[in-house]
Design an enzyme around this catalytic site. Structure first.
Site, PDB file in Angstrom:
ATOM      1  N   CYS A   6       6.585   2.970  18.755  1.00 42.95           N
ATOM      2  CA  CYS A   6       7.812   3.367  19.445  1.00 42.95           C
ATOM      3  C   CYS A   6       8.030   2.632  20.764  1.00 42.95           C
ATOM      4  O   CYS A   6       9.155   2.263  21.091  1.00 42.95           O
ATOM      5  CB  CYS A   6       7.797   4.870  19.699  1.00 42.95           C
ATOM      6  SG  CYS A   6       6.355   5.397  20.638  1.00 42.95           S
ATOM      7  N   HIS A  61       6.138   9.890  22.765  1.00 39.23           N
ATOM      8  CA  HIS A  61       7.095   9.054  22.034  1.00 39.23           C
ATOM      9  C   HIS A  61       8.040   8.358  23.013  1.00 39.23           C
ATOM     10  O   HIS A  61       8.545   8.994  23.932  1.00 39.23           O
ATOM     11  CB  HIS A  61       7.887   9.947  21.063  1.00 39.23           C
ATOM     12  CG  HIS A  61       8.730   9.204  20.091  1.00 39.23           C
ATOM     13  ND1 HIS A  61       8.278   8.145  19.339  1.00 39.23           N
ATOM     14  CD2 HIS A  61      10.031   9.379  19.735  1.00 39.23           C
ATOM     15  CE1 HIS A  61       9.252   7.697  18.569  1.00 39.23           C
ATOM     16  NE2 HIS A  61      10.330   8.431  18.792  1.00 39.23           N
ATOM     17  N   ASN A 102      16.764   6.673  18.623  1.00 37.48           N
ATOM     18  CA  ASN A 102      15.409   6.684  18.079  1.00 37.48           C
ATOM     19  C   ASN A 102      15.216   5.493  17.139  1.00 37.48           C
ATOM     20  O   ASN A 102      16.165   4.728  16.901  1.00 37.48           O
ATOM     21  CB  ASN A 102      15.177   8.019  17.350  1.00 37.48           C
ATOM     22  CG  ASN A 102      13.716   8.403  17.291  1.00 37.48           C
ATOM     23  OD1 ASN A 102      12.817   7.591  17.542  1.00 37.48           O
ATOM     24  ND2 ASN A 102      13.447   9.652  16.932  1.00 37.48           N
TER      25      ASN A 102
END
Ligand SMILES: *[C@@H]1O[C@H](CO)[C@@H](O)[C@H](O)[C@H]1NC(C)=O
Ligand SMILES: *[C@@H]1O[C@H](CO)[C@@H](O)[C@H](O)[C@H]1NC(C)=O
Ligand SMILES: *[C@@H]1O[C@H](CO)[C@@H](O)[C@H](O)[C@H]1NC(C)=O
Length: 332
Positions: A149, A284, A301
């Site tokens: 991520c 994250h 995302n």
């Protein structure tokens, strides 16, 4: 081998849990089985063996029950649905998709932010901002089963920064960050995770190449020789003061890098998400690309367009999963 035995142990644990509760198996309906079969073929699941298949099926039905419970909650401000994570247990989702190596205490985070000088503070900003249709963002990507991520967060923020400066939208290489930053001595761990500032520092020092010349494969490989490739060298970034006004002011200047506790995000499919853990553990890295007039954040995302609102999330202003804690803006 290790993986299979883990699955068997987990299976045994789950079965004994189910036997204690008994009601999950009894509640299963034909329609649940149909839902499973449809889901399985649309996500093209392939299993190692029958044990794994049984285990995955049980986890799926457990998750399906949770979705049904959520759907009955008429006060919920967000919706949930089946997606690529629907046969992952909660622990497994955290282990496989989120970062293992970015858990740091608030004190550590603060210490790290201090050498960057005063945290950047607010200027005037509009009541709402949305960069989604501005041309500054590439299509939503999918990091796959790799805790990469922070590489996606860093590359994406650099793409937007470069676009806002030059009006040219490039696609930078996440794979280069994943493969090369560790080798160059930065505190990054490939698919086990990283803090995004390490990738920004790498890009400043070594430059970032384009995705077309160093494409994403979804696992860590040996760093390729990029000396012949053209690179973009960002020059500086800054941490933003962890205050909603200051963060909104930064977002109004362009998409920024943020870190959150996404432990509860796996099945989000739309609406204002306010289901954050009460005990925040940042795990994250994502990109804040806007906020609405109520102060809810628009989050980009990297879990594909099948997750959330075509890959995006609206995150509650107050129940915000720690989104203000570690915020980075590229300055030049
Ligand atoms: C990378 O390639 C360049 C040009 O071919 C060469 O000069 C350089 O030594 C190579 N670097 C490494 C680390 O192999
Ligand atoms: C870099 O380019 C030079 C000249 O075109 C070539 O000889 C060399 O093999 C290239 N190196 C790499 C690592 O691609
Ligand atoms: C954020 O900063 C502004 C001024 O920069 C201040 O008025 C406000 O009280 C701060 N908010 C919090 C939650 O600290």
């Amino acid at each position: 081998m290790v993986k299979i035995s883990l699955i068997v142990i987990a299976l045994a644990a789950l079965i004994s849990q189910i036997q204690c509760q008994t009601n999950l198996a009894e509640q299963l309906t034909i329609s649940d089985l149909k839902t499973y079969n449809k889901w399985r073929s649309s996500y093209r699941r392939v299993f190692l063996n029958e044990d794994e298949e049984t285990y995955r099926q049980l986890v799926f039905f457990e998750n399906l029950q949770k979705l049904k419970t959520h759907e009955k909650n008429t006060e919920a401000t967000y919706t949930v649905s089946l997606n690529q994570f629907s046969d992952y247990s909660q622990e497994e989702f955290v282990q496989r998709i989120l970062n293992k190596h970015i858990s740091r205490s608030d004190a550590d985070i603060q210490k790290e932010q201090e050498p960057n000088g005063n945290l950047r503070k607010a200027v005037n900003y509009p009541t709402s901002v949305d960069w989604r249709n501005s041309g500054a963002l590439n299509p939503i990507q999918n990091q796959g089963q790799c805790g990469s991520c922070a590489a996606f967060g860093t590359a994406g923020v650099l793409e937007s920064f470069y676009y806002l400066k030059s009006k040219q939208l490039l696609k930078f290489s996440e794979q280069q960050l994943l493969d090369c930053a560790r080798q160059a001595g930065f505190d990054t761990y490939g698919c086990d995770g990283a803090w995004q500032q390490e990738y920004f520092k790498y890009a400043i020092k070594y430059g970032i190449v384009q995705g077309s010349s160093y494409p994403y494969v979804g696992y860590q490989t040996t760093c390729k020789n990029t000396s012949n490739l053209s690179k973009y060298f960002p020059q500086s970034f800054k941490f933003i003061n962890p205050n909603a006004s200051d963060v909104k002011a930064a977002i109004s200047q362009g998409p920024i890098s943020v870190t959150v506790d996404a432990s509860t995000w796996s099945s989000y499919s739309g609406g204002i998400f306010n289901g954050c853990n009460s005990n925040i553990q940042l795990n994250h890295a994502v990109i804040a690309v806007g906020y609405d007039t109520q102060g809810n954040y628009i989050i980009r995302n990297h879990w594909g367009t099948g997750w959330g609102e075509k890959g995006y999330m609206r995150l509650s202003a107050n129940n915000n999963c720690g989104v203000l804690t570690s915020v980075i803006q590229v300055l030049s």
